[in-house]
Scaffold this motif. Sequence first.
Motif, PDB file in Angstrom:
ATOM      1  N   ARG A 141       0.923  -1.281  -0.023  1.00 19.00           N
ATOM      2  CA  ARG A 141       0.224   0.032   0.029  1.00 19.00           C
ATOM      3  C   ARG A 141       0.821   1.148   0.246  1.00 19.00           C
ATOM      4  N   ASP A 142       1.817   1.247   0.910  1.00 13.65           N
ATOM      5  CA  ASP A 142       2.709   2.336   0.919  1.00 13.65           C
ATOM      6  C   ASP A 142       3.231   2.825  -0.593  1.00 13.65           C
ATOM      7  N   VAL A 143       3.870   1.728  -1.028  1.00 18.39           N
ATOM      8  CA  VAL A 143       4.551   1.725  -2.360  1.00 18.39           C
ATOM      9  C   VAL A 143       3.775   2.255  -3.453  1.00 18.39           C
ATOM     10  N   LEU A 144       2.407   1.510  -3.415  1.00 19.37           N
ATOM     11  CA  LEU A 144       1.631   2.064  -4.465  1.00 19.37           C
ATOM     12  C   LEU A 144       1.218   3.482  -4.464  1.00 19.37           C
ATOM     13  N   THR A 145       0.906   3.725  -3.034  1.00 20.25           N
ATOM     14  CA  THR A 145       0.510   5.220  -2.809  1.00 20.25           C
ATOM     15  C   THR A 145       1.643   6.120  -3.466  1.00 20.25           C
ATOM     16  N   GLY A 146       2.950   5.858  -3.013  1.00 24.79           N
ATOM     17  CA  GLY A 146       4.046   6.713  -3.342  1.00 24.79           C
ATOM     18  C   GLY A 146       4.015   6.916  -4.935  1.00 24.79           C
ATOM     19  N   MET A 147       4.027   5.836  -5.593  1.00 30.72           N
ATOM     20  CA  MET A 147       4.231   5.676  -7.044  1.00 30.72           C
ATOM     21  C   MET A 147       2.885   6.557  -7.829  1.00 30.72           C
ATOM     22  N   ILE A 148       1.723   6.212  -7.443  1.00 36.05           N
ATOM     23  CA  ILE A 148       0.516   6.738  -8.118  1.00 36.05           C
ATOM     24  C   ILE A 148       0.689   8.484  -7.841  1.00 36.05           C
ATOM     25  N   PHE A 149       1.249   8.941  -6.636  1.00 41.35           N
ATOM     26  CA  PHE A 149       1.540  10.389  -6.387  1.00 41.35           C
ATOM     27  C   PHE A 149       2.804  10.759  -7.338  1.00 41.35           C
ATOM     28  N   SER A 150       3.868  10.016  -7.582  1.00 33.02           N
ATOM     29  CA  SER A 150       4.902  10.222  -8.681  1.00 33.02           C
ATOM     30  C   SER A 150       4.272  10.238 -10.019  1.00 33.02           C
ATOM     31  N   ASN A 151       3.574   9.370 -10.093  1.00 32.47           N
ATOM     32  CA  ASN A 151       2.974   9.184 -11.949  1.00 32.47           C
ATOM     33  C   ASN A 151       2.203  10.372 -12.132  1.00 32.47           C
ATOM     34  N   VAL A 152       1.167  10.885 -11.238  1.00 37.06           N
ATOM     35  CA  VAL A 152       0.044  11.992 -11.448  1.00 37.06           C
ATOM     36  C   VAL A 152       1.290  13.248 -11.655  1.00 37.06           C
ATOM     37  N   ILE A 153       2.060  13.335 -10.977  1.00 37.22           N
ATOM     38  CA  ILE A 153       2.894  14.754 -11.045  1.00 37.22           C
ATOM     39  C   ILE A 153       3.744  14.406 -12.336  1.00 37.22           C
TER      40      ILE A 153
END
Length: 423
Positions: free
Chosen positions: A240-252
């Motif tokens: 969950r932690d990794v997925l949250t971070g990577m979605i954030f990164s990808n949106v940016i």
Amino acid sequence: MSDPLPSSHGGLLRRLGTGIITGAADDDPSAIGTYASAGAKFGLGFLWIAPLLLPMMYVVTYLSAKLGQVYGKGLFAIIRDRYPRGLLFPLMAGAFVGNIIEAAANLGGMGAAMGLLVPIPIPLIVVAAATGIALFQLLGSYALIRTIFQGLTLALFAYVAAALLAKPDWGAVLHATFVPHVAFTSDMLAMVVACIGTSLSAYVYTWQSNQEVEEQIEAGRTMPEQRKGATRAELRHVRRDVLTGMIFSNVILYFIILSTGATLHANGQTDIASAAQAAQALQPLAGPAAKYLFALGVVGVGFLAVPVMTTGAAYDLVQGLGRTGDLNTPVPGAKLFYGTIVGVTVLAVGLNFLGFNPMRALVWSGIVQGFSVPPLLLMMMLMTNDRAVMGAQTNGWVTNLLGGATVLAAFAATACLVVSWCR
């Protein structure tokens, strides 16, 4: 099997965990330069890269986090334990040197962007920023460093605002996102490899695996044997932690391409020569606020990403040499670790006085990272399927399928680029 880590409290960012830091650091000034150049050169037609990269970004970061969580050591410490020195040292040297170059390019990008905000010579900004960052790493506790890093992630929302100020045609945006337009030219292939390289950068692996270890040390598991193994609940939290971070990164990254694609490319400005030019060019097209938001985003995330890279280089060196060092240990107890941070920072500053163009260096550093991604990712796939490393927590078929596809995509993109250069 390790005992469960204590529940974390103390605010939204703290509950999000370290994945949000990794995600933000992945959108470092190097990545911002690459994505801004992609948007300017190819316009909205390059937006499809974001959904393509998301599963790759997730799997590589999850594999590195899983290694640190289950084995209880950082990436290069695990490689040292499991593989011959003839394999360890070239990989370590490549990652170490890559971190220095990346940190240097990012300091240059920060200096160019900050020069738009304050009337101070860029070299002086670079020296001052690097000095402040190094002192922060030397004097701050791990808990303080983590908290400030999590706060700095908010700087990246500047790119969402900059894209909205550009007032794009949202119908065209959605079409470009989900209906890829790919031209098999050397320029586009180079940009694809650069985007893969900068979004899957080697420092991301090192950082995330070591953050899992740092979190366990902070929780009281100071010895490697105490950190061995992981519960299913811990691995679910990691995912969950990794997925949250990577979605954030990808949106940016998506909104960075959108902001420059809808403005610079649409108005014929397809070649970005500097960070200052990218921000200044936005002003007449999207208003003065877009210029300052773009510049502030570079500066804000730079203060997060540069210490991630210099600390990552220190992790790589001490672990590759079989020594210890971490951010939870005070300076007197980890002299090589902190000395490496200082040395890498000094070298990164020095490279900025050689006269290279920061934005072009950022894009080319992304391409260089593209060539280093496949072998390191392959190593992580092998280790996360090795029962001597993972015990019963080896990869499932979905992770292996996704990881294998990412390895092949990384190798294929790099091979296509080499072929295009040889024509």
